[in-house]
Write a protein that holds these residues in place. Structure first.
Motif, PDB file in Angstrom:
ATOM      1  N   VAL A  53       0.948  -1.280   0.017  1.00 16.20           N
ATOM      2  CA  VAL A  53      -0.114  -0.093  -0.168  1.00 16.20           C
ATOM      3  C   VAL A  53       1.017   1.268   0.066  1.00 16.20           C
ATOM      4  O   VAL A  53       0.692   2.070  -0.790  1.00 16.20           O
ATOM      5  CB  VAL A  53      -0.979   0.122   1.229  1.00 16.20           C
ATOM      6  CG1 VAL A  53      -1.407   1.436   1.576  1.00 16.20           C
ATOM      7  CG2 VAL A  53      -2.125  -0.922   1.137  1.00 16.20           C
ATOM      8  N   ILE A  54       1.869   1.362   0.805  1.00 22.95           N
ATOM      9  CA  ILE A  54       2.869   2.412   0.989  1.00 22.95           C
ATOM     10  C   ILE A  54       3.563   2.649  -0.251  1.00 22.95           C
ATOM     11  O   ILE A  54       3.665   3.898  -0.730  1.00 22.95           O
ATOM     12  CB  ILE A  54       3.586   2.540   2.455  1.00 22.95           C
ATOM     13  CG1 ILE A  54       2.812   2.611   3.491  1.00 22.95           C
ATOM     14  CG2 ILE A  54       4.620   3.593   2.122  1.00 22.95           C
ATOM     15  CD1 ILE A  54       3.343   2.212   4.730  1.00 22.95           C
ATOM     16  N   ASP A  55       4.214   1.727  -0.669  1.00 26.52           N
ATOM     17  CA  ASP A  55       5.358   1.689  -1.835  1.00 26.52           C
ATOM     18  C   ASP A  55       4.635   1.986  -3.248  1.00 26.52           C
ATOM     19  O   ASP A  55       5.172   2.604  -4.135  1.00 26.52           O
ATOM     20  CB  ASP A  55       6.183   0.658  -1.593  1.00 26.52           C
ATOM     21  CG  ASP A  55       7.159   0.842  -0.389  1.00 26.52           C
ATOM     22  OD1 ASP A  55       7.308   2.006   0.043  1.00 26.52           O
ATOM     23  OD2 ASP A  55       7.728   0.019  -0.005  1.00 26.52           O
ATOM     24  N   ASP A  56       3.546   1.173  -3.259  1.00 25.61           N
ATOM     25  CA  ASP A  56       2.980   1.086  -4.989  1.00 25.61           C
ATOM     26  C   ASP A  56       1.778   1.915  -4.938  1.00 25.61           C
ATOM     27  O   ASP A  56       1.287   2.058  -6.117  1.00 25.61           O
ATOM     28  CB  ASP A  56       2.704  -0.531  -4.998  1.00 25.61           C
ATOM     29  CG  ASP A  56       3.921  -1.349  -5.008  1.00 25.61           C
ATOM     30  OD1 ASP A  56       5.079  -0.485  -5.185  1.00 25.61           O
ATOM     31  OD2 ASP A  56       3.692  -2.409  -5.010  1.00 25.61           O
ATOM     32  N   HIS A  57       0.947   2.230  -3.898  1.00 29.70           N
ATOM     33  CA  HIS A  57      -0.205   2.973  -4.232  1.00 29.70           C
ATOM     34  C   HIS A  57      -0.458   4.405  -3.523  1.00 29.70           C
ATOM     35  O   HIS A  57      -1.028   5.288  -3.987  1.00 29.70           O
ATOM     36  CB  HIS A  57      -1.243   1.959  -3.828  1.00 29.70           C
ATOM     37  CG  HIS A  57      -1.209   0.591  -4.442  1.00 29.70           C
ATOM     38  ND1 HIS A  57      -1.754   0.662  -5.741  1.00 29.70           N
ATOM     39  CD2 HIS A  57      -1.009  -0.736  -4.093  1.00 29.70           C
ATOM     40  CE1 HIS A  57      -1.507  -0.708  -5.885  1.00 29.70           C
ATOM     41  NE2 HIS A  57      -1.306  -1.341  -4.965  1.00 29.70           N
ATOM     42  N   ILE A  58       0.235   4.442  -2.227  1.00 25.19           N
ATOM     43  CA  ILE A  58      -0.165   5.847  -1.758  1.00 25.19           C
ATOM     44  C   ILE A  58       0.750   6.696  -2.534  1.00 25.19           C
ATOM     45  O   ILE A  58       0.512   7.843  -2.703  1.00 25.19           O
ATOM     46  CB  ILE A  58       0.369   5.643  -0.138  1.00 25.19           C
ATOM     47  CG1 ILE A  58      -0.890   4.884   0.568  1.00 25.19           C
ATOM     48  CG2 ILE A  58       0.479   7.045   0.259  1.00 25.19           C
ATOM     49  CD1 ILE A  58      -0.603   4.906   1.945  1.00 25.19           C
ATOM     50  N   GLY A  65      -6.002   0.875  -6.667  1.00 25.66           N
ATOM     51  CA  GLY A  65      -5.352  -0.102  -6.050  1.00 25.66           C
ATOM     52  C   GLY A  65      -5.488  -0.008  -4.436  1.00 25.66           C
ATOM     53  O   GLY A  65      -5.522  -1.244  -3.936  1.00 25.66           O
ATOM     54  N   LEU A  66      -5.697   1.073  -3.919  1.00 28.20           N
ATOM     55  CA  LEU A  66      -6.411   1.042  -2.604  1.00 28.20           C
ATOM     56  C   LEU A  66      -7.498   0.281  -2.290  1.00 28.20           C
ATOM     57  O   LEU A  66      -7.452  -0.503  -1.443  1.00 28.20           O
ATOM     58  CB  LEU A  66      -6.259   2.262  -1.971  1.00 28.20           C
ATOM     59  CG  LEU A  66      -5.133   3.265  -1.880  1.00 28.20           C
ATOM     60  CD1 LEU A  66      -5.392   4.728  -1.527  1.00 28.20           C
ATOM     61  CD2 LEU A  66      -3.952   2.705  -0.844  1.00 28.20           C
ATOM     62  N   ASP A  67      -8.285   0.336  -3.018  1.00 31.56           N
ATOM     63  CA  ASP A  67      -9.576  -0.625  -2.961  1.00 31.56           C
ATOM     64  C   ASP A  67      -9.396  -1.903  -2.870  1.00 31.56           C
ATOM     65  O   ASP A  67      -9.915  -2.709  -2.274  1.00 31.56           O
ATOM     66  CB  ASP A  67     -10.607   0.011  -4.003  1.00 31.56           C
ATOM     67  CG  ASP A  67     -11.090   1.588  -3.900  1.00 31.56           C
ATOM     68  OD1 ASP A  67     -11.013   1.956  -2.699  1.00 31.56           O
ATOM     69  OD2 ASP A  67     -11.507   1.821  -4.964  1.00 31.56           O
ATOM     70  N   VAL A  68      -8.511  -2.526  -3.944  1.00 33.06           N
ATOM     71  CA  VAL A  68      -8.194  -3.682  -4.167  1.00 33.06           C
ATOM     72  C   VAL A  68      -7.581  -4.500  -2.860  1.00 33.06           C
ATOM     73  O   VAL A  68      -7.797  -5.389  -2.541  1.00 33.06           O
ATOM     74  CB  VAL A  68      -7.381  -4.045  -5.529  1.00 33.06           C
ATOM     75  CG1 VAL A  68      -6.778  -5.541  -5.363  1.00 33.06           C
ATOM     76  CG2 VAL A  68      -8.007  -3.500  -6.619  1.00 33.06           C
ATOM     77  N   ILE A  69      -6.483  -3.523  -2.317  1.00 32.38           N
ATOM     78  CA  ILE A  69      -5.758  -4.058  -1.197  1.00 32.38           C
ATOM     79  C   ILE A  69      -6.353  -4.017  -0.019  1.00 32.38           C
ATOM     80  O   ILE A  69      -6.607  -4.944   0.723  1.00 32.38           O
ATOM     81  CB  ILE A  69      -4.400  -2.984  -0.891  1.00 32.38           C
ATOM     82  CG1 ILE A  69      -3.514  -3.126  -2.148  1.00 32.38           C
ATOM     83  CG2 ILE A  69      -3.887  -3.604   0.360  1.00 32.38           C
ATOM     84  CD1 ILE A  69      -2.881  -4.396  -2.421  1.00 32.38           C
ATOM     85  N   GLN A 282      12.897   1.632   1.102  1.00 36.06           N
ATOM     86  CA  GLN A 282      11.754   2.296   0.681  1.00 36.06           C
ATOM     87  C   GLN A 282      11.018   2.194   2.328  1.00 36.06           C
ATOM     88  O   GLN A 282      11.250   1.532   3.262  1.00 36.06           O
ATOM     89  CB  GLN A 282      10.840   1.312  -0.133  1.00 36.06           C
ATOM     90  CG  GLN A 282      11.301   1.312  -1.486  1.00 36.06           C
ATOM     91  CD  GLN A 282      10.344   0.460  -2.380  1.00 36.06           C
ATOM     92  OE1 GLN A 282      10.285  -0.647  -2.284  1.00 36.06           O
ATOM     93  NE2 GLN A 282       9.957   0.979  -3.526  1.00 36.06           N
ATOM     94  N   LEU A 283      10.262   3.061   2.490  1.00 38.98           N
ATOM     95  CA  LEU A 283       9.400   3.619   3.623  1.00 38.98           C
ATOM     96  C   LEU A 283       8.544   2.241   3.698  1.00 38.98           C
ATOM     97  O   LEU A 283       8.361   1.947   4.958  1.00 38.98           O
ATOM     98  CB  LEU A 283       8.689   4.655   3.421  1.00 38.98           C
ATOM     99  CG  LEU A 283       7.767   5.136   4.547  1.00 38.98           C
ATOM    100  CD1 LEU A 283       8.757   5.334   6.028  1.00 38.98           C
ATOM    101  CD2 LEU A 283       6.794   6.399   4.495  1.00 38.98           C
ATOM    102  N   GLY A 284       7.921   1.779   2.917  1.00 39.90           N
ATOM    103  CA  GLY A 284       6.890   0.729   3.214  1.00 39.90           C
ATOM    104  C   GLY A 284       7.640  -0.525   3.790  1.00 39.90           C
ATOM    105  O   GLY A 284       7.067  -1.235   4.602  1.00 39.90           O
ATOM    106  N   ILE A 285       9.065  -0.864   3.162  1.00 39.28           N
ATOM    107  CA  ILE A 285       9.523  -2.002   3.683  1.00 39.28           C
ATOM    108  C   ILE A 285      10.027  -1.460   5.140  1.00 39.28           C
ATOM    109  O   ILE A 285       9.771  -2.558   6.031  1.00 39.28           O
ATOM    110  CB  ILE A 285      10.911  -2.092   2.935  1.00 39.28           C
ATOM    111  CG1 ILE A 285      10.649  -2.547   1.551  1.00 39.28           C
ATOM    112  CG2 ILE A 285      11.993  -2.985   3.462  1.00 39.28           C
ATOM    113  CD1 ILE A 285      11.900  -2.857   0.641  1.00 39.28           C
TER     114      ILE A 285
END
Length: 575
Positions: A53-58, A65-69, A282-285
């Motif tokens: 969510v953080i790295d690929d969509h936000i 993509g957020l809806d799918v996640i 990355q921040l998400g990681i």
């Protein structure tokens, strides 16, 4: 069953034997493990979805993509709930079934033990085995054993995911693992000893409590309340001491896990934050890594709690398997015969008997009874009268000599077949909870009520039974009927069993003189056509016997026909 020293069984041996009891339910166990693995995998998905969510969509502003996640995350939660519910239910069912099997096995084994086993072991200790210790094993199976595998799998899964996300960050976190392992090892050794000692004190508490409740009339009669309370408090205090030891070890270990968890997260902030500032991660990681790290220490904390359960269960299983491994003192080597019958001839041939080695109670005892004859055994207290009965019924094994029934050695007869042919009426009558009819039918459940009432009339128990509100269906509780009435019921119970050999061991001691006169004719009817052995101090009970055996210190002083012994004017005549 002496107190276990805690080193008779190794943990892996106990563990293996516990697992054997899961074998009948192996398919259910396999399904439960699969569900656990599924739940563990689903639990690993949350932090990874956060990373995505953080790295690929936000960052990209991708709302679709957020809806799918979000939909995927909700699905993960729903399936995790369903699988966890099914797994928990399955393990509870398996635990209850195993507990049922174990309790039944322990109960059946206890009934195979000879009287000498019960002489050595308090009732409270055996109750602890059947109830408390089996319950602890159930807790281990449902809340400990299988969930340990789940925690270990979760730990392995989290470590693999963290290593996949960033192996350098993972190696930094590994610095705290040796310290955590050392704390765990110190905790395990000390907690195991405290938990084992705790189980021993639980057994002692149950034994002493059962003893005091059973003998409450004696306790109050001799004003022992204060002294017995002090002794109980002493035993209770020893258990409290071990409980506090366990609490102390837990109080040390649980904060140490939190400390190492916080230390690991701090190292992630320090090292991972620096790398994020330098755009190396990355921040998400980084966020996912911290979430995984928090999840990583949750199973470790759970393992500590489950370790207590497993260690307590190991201590309990030691005691259960110690009981199950105790061999029968009188093993049954002769197969049972459905058509086995005795005529009733009894012979003791040079019988020696001792409750403890070399302290013989019976010394070379010999006598012979024809089928249908009656024998009175007389002698001072401690001369061995009741011991003869114990040997006759094979409650204990004799040391030397032999006992013959119709010319056959007692060693050649199945002990259960033998006891079906013998009815024993003792001084202290035990009646089971249930109705009067059920107690009288104890040795012959098929006998009809008309026959039972006829036998009750023979021994003069029918009159008082008929005066009870529910008559033969009256439920029995302690104190509802007198000692004499209980004795009359035991007479009826003995006759209903249709024995070939009847044994009366001080059977009229609890009957008043008036009642005794009423049942003298009943005893005559009871002994007619049966080999009868009567122990009694009241000579009126011995008026109709054929033979008399006079004992002193386990040896025969006189033996012969009653009338002949009276004519000889020997010891029996002087009585």
């Amino acid at each position: 069953m002496p107190h276990s020293d805690g080193h008779r069984y190794r943990d892996w041996v106990l563990f293996k034997r516990v697992l054997v009891h899961l074998k009948p339910y192996s398919s259910l166990v396999a399904l439960a493990i699969l569900l656990l693995l599924a739940v563990s995998v689903l639990n690993l998905a949350g932090p990874y979805l956060t990373k995505v969510v953080i790295d690929d969509h936000i960052k990209a502003g991708d709302l679709k993509g957020l809806d799918v996640i979000a939909a995927v995350y909700l699905s993960v939660l729903v399936f995790s709930f369903i699988f966890q519910f099914c797994q928990t239910y399955l393990m509870q069912v398996i635990g209850q079934k195993v507990m049922f099997d174990l309790r039944s096995k322990v109960f059946a084994h206890l009934h195979k033990m000879s009287f000498s086993y019960f002489d050595r072991n308090p009732i409270g200790r055996m109750i602890t085995r059947v109830v408390n210790d089996v319950e602890v094993l159930n807790e281990m199976l449902t809340s400990g054993l299988i969930l340990v595998f789940s925690d270990l799998f979760t730990l392995f899964g989290i470590f693999c995911v963290m290593f996949y996300l960033d192996w350098r960050l993972t190696l930094v976190v590994c610095i705290v693992f040796p310290f955590l392992a050392t704390a765990t090892r110190m905790y395990r050794v000390r907690a195991r000893d405290a938990l084992r000692r705790n189980r021993i004190h639980v057994s002692e508490l149950n034994s002493y409590l059962e003893e005091n409740i059973s003998g409450v009339d004696t306790v109050q009669c001799f004003n022992r309340e204060t002294k017995n309370y002090k002794k109980f408090s002493s035993i209770n205090g020893e258990r409290l001491k071990e409980d506090l030891r366990t609490v102390k070890y837990n109080a040390f270990y649980m904060p140490s896990i939190d400390f190492f968890s916080s230390l690991a997260i701090a190292m992630v902030f320090w090292y991972g934050g620096g790398r994020f500032v330098q755009d190396e991660i990355q921040l998400g990681i980084l966020v996912a890594f911290i979430q995984y790290l928090q999840k990583f220490f949750e199973p470790i904390r759970d393992l500590a709690e489950k370790f207590n359960i497993i260690q307590t269960a190991m201590a309990s299983s030691e005691r259960i398997f110690e009981l199950l491994d105790t061999p029968e003192q009188i093993p049954e080597s002769v197969p049972s015969k459905n058509d086995f019958k005795l005529q009733g001839a009894v012979e003791f041939k040079n019988v020696w008997f001792s409750y403890k080695e070399e302290r013989f109670i019976l010394k070379g005892l010999s006598f012979y009874l024809e089928a249908g004859e009656s024998l009175a055994i007389v002698g001072a207290t401690g001369s061995g009268k009741s011991t003869i009965i114990n040997a006759l019924c094979e409650f204990y094994d004799i040391a030397k000599g032999d006992i013959l029934f119709d010319g056959r050695s007692i060693k050649e007869i199945n002990k259960y077949d033998l006891r079906k042919q013998i009815a024993l009426v003792q001084q202290d009558v035990f009646l089971f909870s249930g109705s009067i009819l059920e107690n009288i039918r104890l040795g012959n459940p098929q006998m009809g009520q008309d026959e039972i009432e006829s036998i009750s009339q023979t021994v003069n128990s029918h009159n008082f039974i008929s005066n009870l509100p529910l008559k033969y269906e009256q439920k029995l509780n302690q104190g509802e009927i007198s000692s004499g009435q209980r004795q009359l019921l035991s007479f009826a119970r003995a006759l209903v069993a249709e024995p070939k050999i009847l044994v009366l061991d001080e059977a009229t001691s609890n009957v008043d003189l008036e009642t005794e006169r009423q049942i003298q004719q009943g005893i005559k009817e009871m002994t007619r056509g049966r080999t009868s052995i009567i122990i009694a101090h009241r000579l009126s009970t011995l008026m109709h016997v054929d033979k008399v055996l006079v004992l002193r210190n386990g040896e025969v002083l006189e033996f012969g026909k009653r009338k002949e012994l009276l004519q000889q004017k020997g010891i029996f005549y002087q009585l």
